[in-house]
Write an enzyme that holds these catalytic residues in place. Structure first.
Site, PDB file in Angstrom:
ATOM      1  N   GLU A  32      84.010  90.110   6.111  1.00 28.28           N
ATOM      2  CA  GLU A  32      82.913  90.947   6.595  1.00 28.28           C
ATOM      3  C   GLU A  32      82.683  92.157   5.679  1.00 28.28           C
ATOM      4  OE1 GLU A  32      82.920  89.928  11.336  1.00 28.28           O
ATOM      5  OE2 GLU A  32      84.146  91.621  10.696  1.00 28.28           O
TER       6      GLU A  32
ATOM      7  N   GLU B 154      82.347  82.897  13.049  1.00 26.38           N
ATOM      8  CA  GLU B 154      83.026  83.531  14.175  1.00 26.38           C
ATOM      9  C   GLU B 154      82.094  83.447  15.381  1.00 26.38           C
ATOM     10  OE1 GLU B 154      84.497  87.453  13.380  1.00 26.38           O
ATOM     11  OE2 GLU B 154      85.921  86.763  11.842  1.00 26.38           O
TER      12      GLU B 154
END
Length: 630
Positions: free
Chosen positions: A181, A255
């Site tokens: 991320e 995710e």
């Protein structure tokens, strides 16, 4: 405890390789040996699961319809001291975990960071890097070579372990994620490329992928050359959207969240209302790849739970010990109602039946013929009778954070002998993260960095970011007194731009006397209290000051047969619990978590020792047994 064996040996259709995992030429998904392949992944974290339960959790994921396991590697769990790596002991054997996945015909998505977030202390980055006052994390060689040299050492340790486990070499690893991320943190293509090149230099040429939110990916272009894209909070619509922006790059929902994390002081456990049924059904119908984050969260045992800083309020938000995450497989490995619903959805799209759901792990009954089973601890040892030798500091030095003394976790005692004492108030600034204050043996109060309901009326005197009123001086104290500040370091921030989060006293200590004059005292003594296994094992059962908070209590848990159990700490204030020397994690009366999970492998038939350290209580309270988190 149920003994588990692998359900099958690797077959020709499983990860017994060598296999070629690749990307479709038009970016339309993934290929295994040239054929379209859907990744159905569930995330497990070996560091959060007792090694004896690894196989059970892998089999639970498989029985829900997964064909892949995604796993984070927490760098600081393996390099606990600078330059000293551990990939062998207990649940640190990452190679062993991956080979268990392979034995179950499960593929692997490998997520080694170096930054992982994961609600884990400092996002997995070792705290020893914070000893450098000007350190920069998650950046390239040119910006901070100290950070990247440490990363290089870490990846160099991983490469020879990972290379034989890549699919092309006969292992189960399909892809390696580069960082995590990063688009939510910065835009620095040079850094991501340097990480990729470290793997390539070691003989691992991919495949690679990155993980980001769709907006952050588009803003900061946080992908790598020839790498796939995984989307945080992803779904079928986001996969379609990113394919329009990057039409030649395969994408997956990296995710998919069944719940959310929980902080101390939250009103409830977060994420319990999330239902992924429609999301999973669409992903299966479109044959799109995904990873459930997490299919089973486990527990942040010990001191490894992380923290956040709220971007709007700047509030420090430490994470609870449980990482249940409202996952379909609960913290103790139970198939929830959502697990059974998701299993049914996935099974409808598969040509072969799913394996049976593994039997649940046995639990210790929370009830007996007399009702709720309760332990009655007794006072065992005072921290003040078990202090190691102090580290003397130069007279001009101020108290320093934990990291400057080489300590990662636990507590530090800052002690100052005052030549003259006249009461007043003590200001310890933005303490990181929880401090109890004493003048001699007299408790003055506590200061919390995290949001708490102030408790000034009770003997605990807990407050937040305000000076502590010091007790009035006696005639003897007017000549001399000892000021002691015991600081607990809670989780380091694991997300965003506040990750340089050192522990302990980070601002000068100021004493305001009754006349209004202020003093910044120097010449402090420092006592390091990591509360590690060696410290606990060496405790002397001495309580010479039974009324001074900072007490260890002990209880015996007698059992005929081992099983999972929860210890209900709702009658206690704030502290840590060990069972047979194993650190179960923190408890705190502000909740919402009141029970700590103790897995069966950490128990033994007969008598088991429960040790409690509480920062406030000097009298024991009962501990009830429970069979579930809530």
């Amino acid at each position: 405890m149920t003994k588990l064996t692998t359900t099958q040996s690797p077959g020709a259709d499983g990860p017994n390789g060598p296999h070629v995992f690749s990307f479709a030429p038009n970016g339309d998904g993934f290929l295994l040996n040239g054929k379209p392949f859907q990744i159905r992944s569930g995330e497990l974290h070996p560091a959060r699961i007792p090694v004896e339960y690894w196989l059970h959790r892998i089999q639970m994921a498989k029985a829900m319809g997964m064909n892949t396991i995604a796993l984070y590697v927490m760098w600081n769990y393996h390099e606990m001291r600078e330059g000293a790596f551990d990939f062998q002991s207990d649940n640190r054997d990452i190679e062993g975990f991956i080979r268990l996945c392979q034995a179950e015909n499960m593929w692997v998505l490998f997520r080694p960071g170096p930054y992982v977030c994961a609600e884990w202390d400092l996002g997995g980055i070792p705290s020893y890097l914070l000893k450098h006052p000007d350190i920069r994390l998650r950046t390239d060689y040119a910006s901070d070579a100290r950070y990247m040299r440490a990363v290089e050492r870490y990846i160099d340790e991983l490469v020879p372990r990972v290379r034989p486990l890549m699919a092309e070499n006969g292992g189960p690893i399909l892809m390696i994620q580069i960082e995590n991320e990063f688009g939510s943190f910065d835009s620095n293509p040079a850094y991501l490329e340097e990480l990729r090149q470290l793997w390539i230099r070691g003989g691992i040429h991919g495949p690679f992928y990155t993980e980001d939110g769709l907006v952050q990916l588009q803003q900061n272009l946080s992908y790598v050359a020839d790498g796939a894209i995984a989307l945080s909070n992803g779904n079928a619509a986001q996969i379609d959207a990113v394919r329009k922006v990057f039409p030649s790059v395969p994408a997956m929902a990296g995710e998919v969240y069944p719940g959310w994390l929980t902080h101390w002081g939250d009103s409830v456990f977060q994420g319990t209302s999330v239902d992924l049924s429609a999301t999973l059904d669409e992903l299966m119908r479109k044959n799109q790849s995904f990873n459930l984050y997490v299919i089973h969260g486990g527990t942040s045992f010990g001191f490894y739970a992380g923290a956040n800083v709220d971007v709007d309020s700047d509030e420090y938000q430490p994470d609870i010990t449980s990482y249940d995450y409202a996952a379909p497989i609960s913290e103790q490995g139970v198939a929830t109602a959502r697990y059974m619903a998701y299993r049914s959805i996935i099974a409808r799209y598969l040509s072969t039946p799913l394996p049976d759901v593994p039997a649940p792990i046995a639990t210790i009954p929370a009830m007996d013929s007399n009702g709720v089973r309760r332990l009655m601890p007794r006072r065992y040892a005072s921290l003040w009778d078990n202090l190691p030798a102090a580290l003397p500091l130069a007279d001009t030095m101020q108290p320093q954070p934990f990291e400057m003394y080489g300590q990662a976790f636990g507590f530090v005692l800052y002690r100052k002998k005052l030549a003259r004492y006249a009461g007043g108030a003590l200001d310890i600034g933005d303490v990181h993260d929880y401090a109890t204050v004493f003048v001699g043996d007299q408790y003055a109060g506590a200061v919390s960095r995290a949001r708490v309901q102030e408790d000034l009326a009770s003997p605990r005197k807990i407050m937040r970011r305000r000076p502590v009123a010091l007790p009035d001086a006696s005639s003897r104290q007017q000549e001399a007194a000892v000021l002691e500040i015991l600081v607990e370091g809670m989780g380091r921030v694991n997300y965003g731009h506040s990750m340089i989060d050192r522990k302990g006293i980070v601002d000068p200590v100021v004493i305001h006397d009754a006349s209004g004059a202020s003093e910044i005292p120097d010449g402090w003594e420092v006592v390091l209290l990591p509360m590690d296994a060696s410290f606990i094992e060496s405790l002397r059962p001495v309580c010479s000051r039974p009324n001074k908070p900072g007490m260890f209590f002990v209880a015996t848990l007698p059992i005929d047969a081992v099983g999972d159990v929860y210890l209900d700490m709702s009658e206690w204030t704030k502290g840590i619990v060990w069972v047979n020397g194993r650190n179960l994690g923190r408890y705190w009366h502000i909740g919402p978590q009141m029970r700590l999970y103790c897995p069966a492998p950490w128990l033994k038939p007969g008598d088991n020792t429960v040790l409690i350290f509480d920062l406030h209580q000097t009298e024991a309270k009962p501990v009830s047994l429970a069979s579930s988190l809530s």
